[in-house]
Design a protein around this motif. Sequence first.
Motif, PDB file in Angstrom:
ATOM      1  N   ARG F   8      35.491  30.562  39.291  1.00 46.00           N
ATOM      2  CA  ARG F   8      35.778  29.919  37.774  1.00 46.00           C
ATOM      3  C   ARG F   8      35.325  31.893  37.330  1.00 46.00           C
ATOM      4  O   ARG F   8      34.454  32.347  37.761  1.00 46.00           O
ATOM      5  CB  ARG F   8      34.030  29.527  37.432  1.00 46.00           C
ATOM      6  CG  ARG F   8      33.960  28.082  38.190  1.00 46.00           C
ATOM      7  CD  ARG F   8      34.647  27.519  37.672  1.00 46.00           C
ATOM      8  NE  ARG F   8      34.702  26.002  37.754  1.00 46.00           N
ATOM      9  CZ  ARG F   8      35.684  24.935  37.964  1.00 46.00           C
ATOM     10  NH1 ARG F   8      36.423  26.097  39.162  1.00 46.00           N
ATOM     11  NH2 ARG F   8      35.519  24.058  39.191  1.00 46.00           N
ATOM     12  N   ARG F 129      22.225  26.524  39.178  1.00 45.04           N
ATOM     13  CA  ARG F 129      23.774  25.662  40.020  1.00 45.04           C
ATOM     14  C   ARG F 129      23.489  24.824  40.101  1.00 45.04           C
ATOM     15  O   ARG F 129      24.295  24.171  39.826  1.00 45.04           O
ATOM     16  CB  ARG F 129      23.825  26.980  41.245  1.00 45.04           C
ATOM     17  CG  ARG F 129      24.930  26.819  41.914  1.00 45.04           C
ATOM     18  CD  ARG F 129      26.075  27.371  41.811  1.00 45.04           C
ATOM     19  NE  ARG F 129      26.927  26.681  41.838  1.00 45.04           N
ATOM     20  CZ  ARG F 129      27.850  26.297  40.975  1.00 45.04           C
ATOM     21  NH1 ARG F 129      27.595  25.504  40.062  1.00 45.04           N
ATOM     22  NH2 ARG F 129      29.431  25.680  41.419  1.00 45.04           N
ATOM     23  N   GLU F 134      27.216  27.316  35.983  1.00 47.24           N
ATOM     24  CA  GLU F 134      28.307  28.245  36.868  1.00 47.24           C
ATOM     25  C   GLU F 134      27.730  29.597  36.427  1.00 47.24           C
ATOM     26  O   GLU F 134      27.447  29.825  35.380  1.00 47.24           O
ATOM     27  CB  GLU F 134      29.855  28.901  35.866  1.00 47.24           C
ATOM     28  CG  GLU F 134      30.880  27.730  36.064  1.00 47.24           C
ATOM     29  CD  GLU F 134      32.136  27.706  35.071  1.00 47.24           C
ATOM     30  OE1 GLU F 134      32.210  29.218  34.559  1.00 47.24           O
ATOM     31  OE2 GLU F 134      32.458  26.460  35.123  1.00 47.24           O
ATOM     32  N   PHE F 136      26.386  33.156  37.638  1.00 43.74           N
ATOM     33  CA  PHE F 136      27.290  34.715  38.184  1.00 43.74           C
ATOM     34  C   PHE F 136      25.922  36.279  38.237  1.00 43.74           C
ATOM     35  O   PHE F 136      25.359  36.296  37.541  1.00 43.74           O
ATOM     36  CB  PHE F 136      28.171  35.196  37.055  1.00 43.74           C
ATOM     37  CG  PHE F 136      29.443  34.610  36.619  1.00 43.74           C
ATOM     38  CD1 PHE F 136      29.404  33.252  36.087  1.00 43.74           C
ATOM     39  CD2 PHE F 136      30.235  34.482  37.608  1.00 43.74           C
ATOM     40  CE1 PHE F 136      29.968  32.658  36.237  1.00 43.74           C
ATOM     41  CE2 PHE F 136      31.403  33.239  37.369  1.00 43.74           C
ATOM     42  CZ  PHE F 136      31.110  32.650  36.044  1.00 43.74           C
ATOM     43  N   THR F 139      24.519  41.734  41.016  1.00 46.02           N
ATOM     44  CA  THR F 139      23.890  42.142  42.376  1.00 46.02           C
ATOM     45  C   THR F 139      23.340  43.832  41.968  1.00 46.02           C
ATOM     46  O   THR F 139      22.301  44.134  42.946  1.00 46.02           O
ATOM     47  CB  THR F 139      24.910  42.131  43.809  1.00 46.02           C
ATOM     48  OG1 THR F 139      26.203  43.119  42.907  1.00 46.02           O
ATOM     49  CG2 THR F 139      25.516  41.001  44.024  1.00 46.02           C
ATOM     50  N   GLY F 161      27.217  28.564  46.109  1.00 42.09           N
ATOM     51  CA  GLY F 161      27.945  28.545  45.146  1.00 42.09           C
ATOM     52  C   GLY F 161      27.513  29.480  42.901  1.00 42.09           C
ATOM     53  O   GLY F 161      28.240  29.400  43.345  1.00 42.09           O
ATOM     54  N   GLN F 163      27.982  32.925  42.140  1.00 43.46           N
ATOM     55  CA  GLN F 163      29.722  33.934  43.000  1.00 43.46           C
ATOM     56  C   GLN F 163      28.474  35.348  41.824  1.00 43.46           C
ATOM     57  O   GLN F 163      28.080  35.590  41.139  1.00 43.46           O
ATOM     58  CB  GLN F 163      30.798  33.602  41.470  1.00 43.46           C
ATOM     59  CG  GLN F 163      30.411  32.271  41.149  1.00 43.46           C
ATOM     60  CD  GLN F 163      32.023  32.584  40.973  1.00 43.46           C
ATOM     61  OE1 GLN F 163      33.166  33.264  41.107  1.00 43.46           O
ATOM     62  NE2 GLN F 163      32.383  31.479  40.040  1.00 43.46           N
ATOM     63  N   LEU F 164      28.383  36.142  42.862  1.00 42.16           N
ATOM     64  CA  LEU F 164      28.072  37.922  42.998  1.00 42.16           C
ATOM     65  C   LEU F 164      29.021  38.543  42.240  1.00 42.16           C
ATOM     66  O   LEU F 164      29.954  39.027  43.043  1.00 42.16           O
ATOM     67  CB  LEU F 164      27.975  37.888  44.660  1.00 42.16           C
ATOM     68  CG  LEU F 164      26.687  37.092  45.780  1.00 42.16           C
ATOM     69  CD1 LEU F 164      26.883  37.603  47.033  1.00 42.16           C
ATOM     70  CD2 LEU F 164      25.739  36.849  45.087  1.00 42.16           C
ATOM     71  N   MET F 165      28.160  39.405  41.043  1.00 44.34           N
ATOM     72  CA  MET F 165      29.158  39.908  40.941  1.00 44.34           C
ATOM     73  C   MET F 165      27.964  41.203  40.769  1.00 44.34           C
ATOM     74  O   MET F 165      27.232  41.370  40.925  1.00 44.34           O
ATOM     75  CB  MET F 165      29.465  39.125  39.389  1.00 44.34           C
ATOM     76  CG  MET F 165      29.481  37.825  38.687  1.00 44.34           C
ATOM     77  SD  MET F 165      31.638  38.202  39.908  1.00 44.34           S
ATOM     78  CE  MET F 165      32.430  38.669  38.174  1.00 44.34           C
ATOM     79  N   THR F 166      29.729  42.572  40.581  1.00 44.22           N
ATOM     80  CA  THR F 166      28.513  43.920  39.734  1.00 44.22           C
ATOM     81  C   THR F 166      28.805  44.477  38.204  1.00 44.22           C
ATOM     82  O   THR F 166      29.284  43.484  37.244  1.00 44.22           O
ATOM     83  CB  THR F 166      29.106  44.956  40.590  1.00 44.22           C
ATOM     84  OG1 THR F 166      30.728  44.839  40.050  1.00 44.22           O
ATOM     85  CG2 THR F 166      28.974  44.738  41.739  1.00 44.22           C
TER      86      THR F 166
END
Lengths: 207, 207, 207, 207, 207, 207, 207, 207
Positions: F8, F129, F134, F136, F139, F161, F163-166
């Motif tokens: 996504r 979730r 969706e 995010f 982290t 589910g 989503q791990l981001m920076t």
Amino acid sequence: MSDAVPYRRLEKNDAAVLLVDHQTGLCNLVRDFSDDDFKNCVLALADSAKYFKLPTILTTSFENGPNGPLVPEIKELFPDAPYIARPGNINAWDNEDFVKAVKATGKKQLIIAGVVTEVCVAFPALSARAEGYEVFVVTDASGTFNKTTRDAAWLRMQAAGVQLMTWFGMACELHRDWRNDIEGLGQLFSNHLPAYRNLMNSYGARR
Amino acid sequence: MSDAVPYRRLEKNDAAVLLVDHQTGLCNLVRDFSDDDFKNCVLALADSAKYFKLPTILTTSFENGPNGPLVPEIKELFPDAPYIARPGNINAWDNEDFVKAVKATGKKQLIIAGVVTEVCVAFPALSARAEGYEVFVVTDASGTFNKTTRDAAWLRMQAAGVQLMTWFGMACELHRDWRNDIEGLGQLFSNHLPAYRNLMNSYGARR
Amino acid sequence: MSDAVPYRRLEKNDAAVLLVDHQTGLCNLVRDFSDDDFKNCVLALADSAKYFKLPTILTTSFENGPNGPLVPEIKELFPDAPYIARPGNINAWDNEDFVKAVKATGKKQLIIAGVVTEVCVAFPALSARAEGYEVFVVTDASGTFNKTTRDAAWLRMQAAGVQLMTWFGMACELHRDWRNDIEGLGQLFSNHLPAYRNLMNSYGARR
Amino acid sequence: MSDAVPYRRLEKNDAAVLLVDHQTGLCNLVRDFSDDDFKNCVLALADSAKYFKLPTILTTSFENGPNGPLVPEIKELFPDAPYIARPGNINAWDNEDFVKAVKATGKKQLIIAGVVTEVCVAFPALSARAEGYEVFVVTDASGTFNKTTRDAAWLRMQAAGVQLMTWFGMACELHRDWRNDIEGLGQLFSNHLPAYRNLMNSYGARR
Amino acid sequence: MSDAVPYRRLEKNDAAVLLVDHQTGLCNLVRDFSDDDFKNCVLALADSAKYFKLPTILTTSFENGPNGPLVPEIKELFPDAPYIARPGNINAWDNEDFVKAVKATGKKQLIIAGVVTEVCVAFPALSARAEGYEVFVVTDASGTFNKTTRDAAWLRMQAAGVQLMTWFGMACELHRDWRNDIEGLGQLFSNHLPAYRNLMNSYGARR
Amino acid sequence: MSDAVPYRRLEKNDAAVLLVDHQTGLCNLVRDFSDDDFKNCVLALADSAKYFKLPTILTTSFENGPNGPLVPEIKELFPDAPYIARPGNINAWDNEDFVKAVKATGKKQLIIAGVVTEVCVAFPALSARAEGYEVFVVTDASGTFNKTTRDAAWLRMQAAGVQLMTWFGMACELHRDWRNDIEGLGQLFSNHLPAYRNLMNSYGARR
Amino acid sequence: MSDAVPYRRLEKNDAAVLLVDHQTGLCNLVRDFSDDDFKNCVLALADSAKYFKLPTILTTSFENGPNGPLVPEIKELFPDAPYIARPGNINAWDNEDFVKAVKATGKKQLIIAGVVTEVCVAFPALSARAEGYEVFVVTDASGTFNKTTRDAAWLRMQAAGVQLMTWFGMACELHRDWRNDIEGLGQLFSNHLPAYRNLMNSYGARR
Amino acid sequence: MSDAVPYRRLEKNDAAVLLVDHQTGLCNLVRDFSDDDFKNCVLALADSAKYFKLPTILTTSFENGPNGPLVPEIKELFPDAPYIARPGNINAWDNEDFVKAVKATGKKQLIIAGVVTEVCVAFPALSARAEGYEVFVVTDASGTFNKTTRDAAWLRMQAAGVQLMTWFGMACELHRDWRNDIEGLGQLFSNHLPAYRNLMNSYGARR
């Protein structure tokens, strides 16, 4: 709720062990464990396979070249095991004799370890998984160039349904109950877990 | 130019080994080495002492209590060594029998290892140094609670003129020349340096 | 052979303890130890000072500001100790009352710990050293922003003749001989060394 | 008892600051600090020099080449500082103009930081030390290729009598007493110590 | 104020390089550097020795055994260098031919690197130091079994007056001034410092 | 082939930002980042939210107690943002006002960061979730007590589910194309990526 | 039992390589590998692509700005490869020419590496995966700001069905059988695996 | 979008706690936490179970042998809890009494912790998961031989749908809202989170 990878439990009668390329040259490439730790875990896995009388298959890659011979201690532990010196296949599963030997065991659970993790271990693990085997990789008896490489290999295998184990977890899951043989399992642990050996010796001194 | 601590070289005929409190309980407190690494280094030091026929003195603290008995492998290696079960002195150098045993060796170089580093090792090391002995601490056969503690202990000892060694450096400095006994030294290394053993096995396979 | 920093041994009757700025705000700046480890070591040092009846001096910096009050457990342990709330001196040794309190103890050995290492500990340690005191810094009861800072502070202090200790090493060096009080020392260790407590509990269960 | 390196205390009126080669290209070679940490410490040192009105000397190496220009923030902080763009000398102390500028300050204490530690910092630090200056290296405002390199450089400098500091230790040692300027020092810390800023903001909210 | 180890500066005309036991088998024992880092640093040191035309002496231990041959790149770089294949002496300084070769250079500064650090490097370094040489160990071109071993070896050498360097620090200290040969030094750095090469390529693209 | 968690992609018009409990007290509990890194990443995320004009929701827990006030810089950046001071709900998603504010944005993509990761971040992330958003997680703008805790929290969220981001990945994914605003994005990166700022300054000096 | 991500095996005839933004400026942002390791792995991947004659596509972002030019060695290896200098798209997959070039290869397996991992690699990897490609990320030829960022990016990609590889695993999976070309593969490994090169040189010396 | 493992939220009325083999001998095998951290987390979990009045089941393995007795503090906290001293089953779930006790709680959510992670925790966790329970492993109250082993165990459990928690996350998820009992939860945190205790004490001093 359906899990990605439902629990498959190791069962003594269903399992075979595949030791892939634990050769003297290749072992000196391993950097994700201290030398002492890696040597101990590889031998602990080998001793466990022996102890549980699991059918064990040995395979090597170019023993006469730089990769070096199979670690002698392993060779001595399994004098009668199928021994497939692969003429060139990198993935042991690409070698017909190897797969034939695996199938001959009649087991559906495969315990795999080797050097290096992302190739000699991951390739046959993924191939076997793709053919429906339940696959268990013994992570601490499998070594590679560095931790980054190992982490990537673990995640690739995890995603494909491989179960990540250690030799100790494997031995415990196979043994099920101390009462099956207290002395034997205790000896195995004493030989390969220094801290547990210390516990036993402390205990013994006080009995 | 005058150095803080001029080089003193280990000399086979001038050295004695002091193994302090390698007991099963205390060894389980060690956290600055992996268990396999520590066990291997302690036994490597013991095997080296034996190999070089160095007078060796064993001492323990409260073997019948929580500290546990001396690690059995060490006891077996030195059945006839002076063995001082200290009745309470924390610094082995405070124990008259221990110091007497040290003096009885007639050596001026003392090789010391034990558990835990900042106490059982550092105290007698500093005491012996203060009395003029040349003191060599075998750092990898000496363990303690964590790396911070170890680092502090090393710096304290370095400042007081103790020389920090490892079992391998010690063995090499004592042996001087491979030609004195190639087989013997090779066997010692093969038993305690897995990577060197691999080199030897790779080499042997090709000879 | 003359050593840079000859061994000076802690002696119960010669030593005083200086606890510098263990305040609730400042303690939350510490990053070179886990919180649990640091809390345990600070209290272990305090309990040891109490146990050995060492004259102990407390000092703080701006308790009413962001630095926060002295950690309550310390305050409770030493209700009658000299307590110097410094009006602004960063180096406690710049505070006349503090130095006066130190001198009033009549001791020549100073055991120092505090927050942060490179300032609140190193400054008085270096100042006291320059005035001829034997100075012992308890490294694991002293914390700071990160390991780089700590390492630099340790090397600066080592170079100036400060002896780096840990609370456990300090307690052992002061106690000299278990027979002076087995129960008391055992209790101290059981309270602050979880692994040693486990050894004792394992032992006790088997007696 | 004579110490290897007796305590020399930073004194506001005796000290000058030398910032060596904090250039944009060179700073991107630094790997022994996180980028955020290093940037913060370099600027904290610069702000401290400014705050304490210490004579400050800037020097660079080949600004028009790959090394890149001096970090702009530093340039802006010291518009009137002596600025020696060295035509080629690697050790700034080999540059006559630089040494002349240092001598012109009339100070006997030199606070040095730069990139990279083992060269741009260690060389002038060792040279100045050899000429009798009291030398203080700000370790966390000095960076290099990796921690191994840093550790070696630190030990070389320590052995030669250089005192290893951090910017925070330096600022505290110079300030001596909060009462000299509580607001000013507090602002400096708030700007460069996020955790201390948090303490102050928590405190402020409750006042 | 007298320092423990006053600064001795490397001088192109006073220095010789000793490369000790960089053999293919022994290099595979090195675990305190990544393989890429270690290979790069060893070759960088060799290239530097060549570049500065320093007399260089090669020595090996049992090339025909498990230790393996000298790394081929080194052999090729110094086809005419004195090459002492020691028949058994562990400390190269115990070999008369080696010491004779060192003395024949007429240099008083010795730059030493090798495998493994605590033996092949530390032993001749300490021996040469004891005979009055100024000794510089290139730490990143010297490898060993693990970081603990390395740390102990460094502290032992530091205490004895050995100066700990890196290949980059050594090259910079020898070169003194970029203007002596900008192209040459630049090429050396570009070949062995990937990040510096990137700086140069970024710069070149914009010129 | 069906993936566990299909991609996504963050879309500027579909996304809202939730900043949970970045309070001065709580931030001082964070140990899985250096203080400088964490401060920088939190502000970078806040600046990015501002830059992309994403609806942003602030929430805190007990600002008047030990948790401390919201970090002032965040408060200043979003003077008009919905600000939910939760009266006690630990999971912000349990707070009706908070969920109402989220729903009022009309966005289906939620970007979440906060302190501490496994609670203040993971709880609303998992709740959102479960309701079909969706999610995010940024982290590096989310911190907690130690790396073990963080790793566990990441794996729990990944499995559900999230989503791990920076912050940098988030900004890049939202911006899509540099041409949308080169200056603006460049400024954002220059302010929060020291090494990128160095690249820009090196480049600027050569233009 | 159905796995989350069934094994997809790299097949020489089905695979193309995408090298994304290995530019001199960007490469200097990489902190999750040592510089030597990263340079070596990137070139090893490039050499492998060449060796296996895989269609390779190069793309860069703003070569004339701070990001710097493509690393020259890569440019030289692939003089005729499609080379898409993206005018601004951050995700290469958003660039029509890039996707067109990918599609023109007719391959369904995409091997991707680049700088930085969570953006230049993850974005096209996730986009390609979403369009049904089998995607393999070469983790050790992809670098970023720090390990935290990398870990988050890996988990995001793993969850979306991307297979995490290393250049060595990729080369082995593509080669299948040493007999296809022993010399060639051996040379590739000798050039990029120092420890394997040592094995080969040790072996060669003994043949 | 369907997630691999949809969020299951801990619910006070639905949850039971299983403490498996926290015995004094076994706890001394733990190496993936500092001793202080592990002791604190185990007791924090126990205190939380008590605080939330969760049905708690204790089980041990061979208390009279080397494994040692249950940690006394745990025994004291739960005097009336079901206590299953397993006669030999390694997987507690293989013990009928244990499963019976679990079922008797009538709960569908199981919170599990123990020593060692990959066996005593993972086995019952996987077994319970396979029978449809929602399983939550408290990672920081579960310890094992080293981090490699832990990582493998976590990934195996994650893949099978186990939710990885920490004691703090668990307590927060169970408590839901501070208003349910501010004093009680605050006390729990103050006892087991030193940094939070500092926040509270700083706050209290200013009120």
